[in-house]
Design a protein around this motif. Sequence first.
Motif, short mmCIF file in Angstrom:
data_model
loop_
_atom_site.label_atom_id
_atom_site.label_comp_id
_atom_site.label_asym_id
_atom_site.label_seq_id
_atom_site.Cartn_x
_atom_site.Cartn_y
_atom_site.Cartn_z
N UNK A 259 0.86 -1.19 0.00
CA UNK A 259 0.00 0.00 0.00
C UNK A 259 0.89 1.23 0.00
N UNK A 260 0.26 2.39 -0.11
CA UNK A 260 0.95 3.65 0.05
C UNK A 260 0.44 4.34 1.31
N UNK A 261 1.17 5.33 1.76
CA UNK A 261 0.70 6.13 2.89
C UNK A 261 -0.65 6.75 2.56
N UNK A 262 -0.79 7.22 1.33
CA UNK A 262 -2.04 7.82 0.91
C UNK A 262 -3.19 6.81 0.97
N UNK B 223 -9.02 -3.25 1.85
CA UNK B 223 -7.56 -3.24 1.90
C UNK B 223 -7.00 -4.64 1.72
N UNK B 224 -7.69 -5.65 2.27
CA UNK B 224 -7.24 -7.03 2.06
C UNK B 224 -7.22 -7.38 0.57
N UNK B 225 -8.27 -6.97 -0.13
CA UNK B 225 -8.33 -7.27 -1.57
C UNK B 225 -7.17 -6.59 -2.32
N UNK C 264 -12.81 -12.96 4.13
CA UNK C 264 -12.21 -11.93 3.28
C UNK C 264 -10.78 -11.62 3.71
N UNK C 265 -10.18 -12.50 4.53
CA UNK C 265 -8.82 -12.29 4.98
C UNK C 265 -7.81 -12.70 3.94
#
Length: 353
Positions: free
Chosen positions: A228-231, A307-309, A337-338
């Motif tokens: 991920x990014x910080x954004x 976010x998991x996806x 969904x994990x």
Amino acid sequence: MDNNISSPFDHYADALLRLCAGLSWLLLASFFAVVFSAGYARADETCAGSNLIEEMAKSDPAKLETLRKEAATTPNGHGLLWKIEKPGIKPSWLYGTMHLTDPRVLKLSDAAQAAYSAADPIVIETDEILDPKGIMKVMAESPELMMFTDGTTLEKVIPADKLDGVKAALSERGIPLSSVNKMQPWMLTSMLALPACEMARKKQGAAFLDIKLAQEAKEKGKQIAGLETIRDQLGAMASLPAKFHIDGVVEMLALGPKMKDIFETMTVLYVQGDIGMIFPLMRSVSPDGTASGQNYAEFEEKMVSARNRTMAERAEPIIAKGNAFIAVGALHLPGEQGLVSLLKEQNYTVTAQ
């Protein structure tokens, strides 16, 4: 090496996103978002929490049994280290972290240490957290993610009958409300929630687990990557309704002295790998003891499932090359969904070690 991010952000937030309306879900961001883990600290307190599970075993064993039964129904709810395999590819590893500096959290099991030591690359939620300028860059480009930019202040949005309590809680940490009045409510909740001992360790330079793993790997010349990014992380939190965050501040104050016990219990469950027990525990200690309503559903979708996806999608090409060690918040692992389930859907064999 100084592991603190030196910026105005240091005076605003530290680690966990914490609580939502009627439920202690944002505490769980100690497992969910690494970007909030650098911050203000006061080094004059020690951790002295009690294990709520042990207390419940004596005071209400029937309730504890109900929680354990619920935890047992969570898919992939036990274990921190998972082996990822597919024919023709060197195995990779998935490891659940807790974004804290507690020595118990920092100590890997022998199996996890062996997997980590042999792996390359090392993957964390966001490798941008290693750059002290990363958060400042996002703040400069999108200040609304963390600060009010329209004249709104915390004094205006916090219910009048709760404002004195917020001021008192901040004062105990040596922070006048005027110095943080432009913060988004979720950042204030972060500041109020984290135990002083955790804040002190970070102030003294201790790195939480994810950063520690990445820094040590970088020093050994290994590749470091992020999912991920910080954004991404800030945007997910900022996208939740304002009332969600304001209610989180109120609930934080309602929990008050119980916070040390909650952190201690979550840490013990984490070290035991009993991840499926953490959500039931949070429900049991929240003021209303429930997990219903739009607030929770929205939190679960935006901060967990979505976010998991994204992580699973971005991890797949890394795993396909083999020998990766992927370290993300432990509560991203269990559930339908994990990440464990999502990687299985990508035709990988994923087994707890």
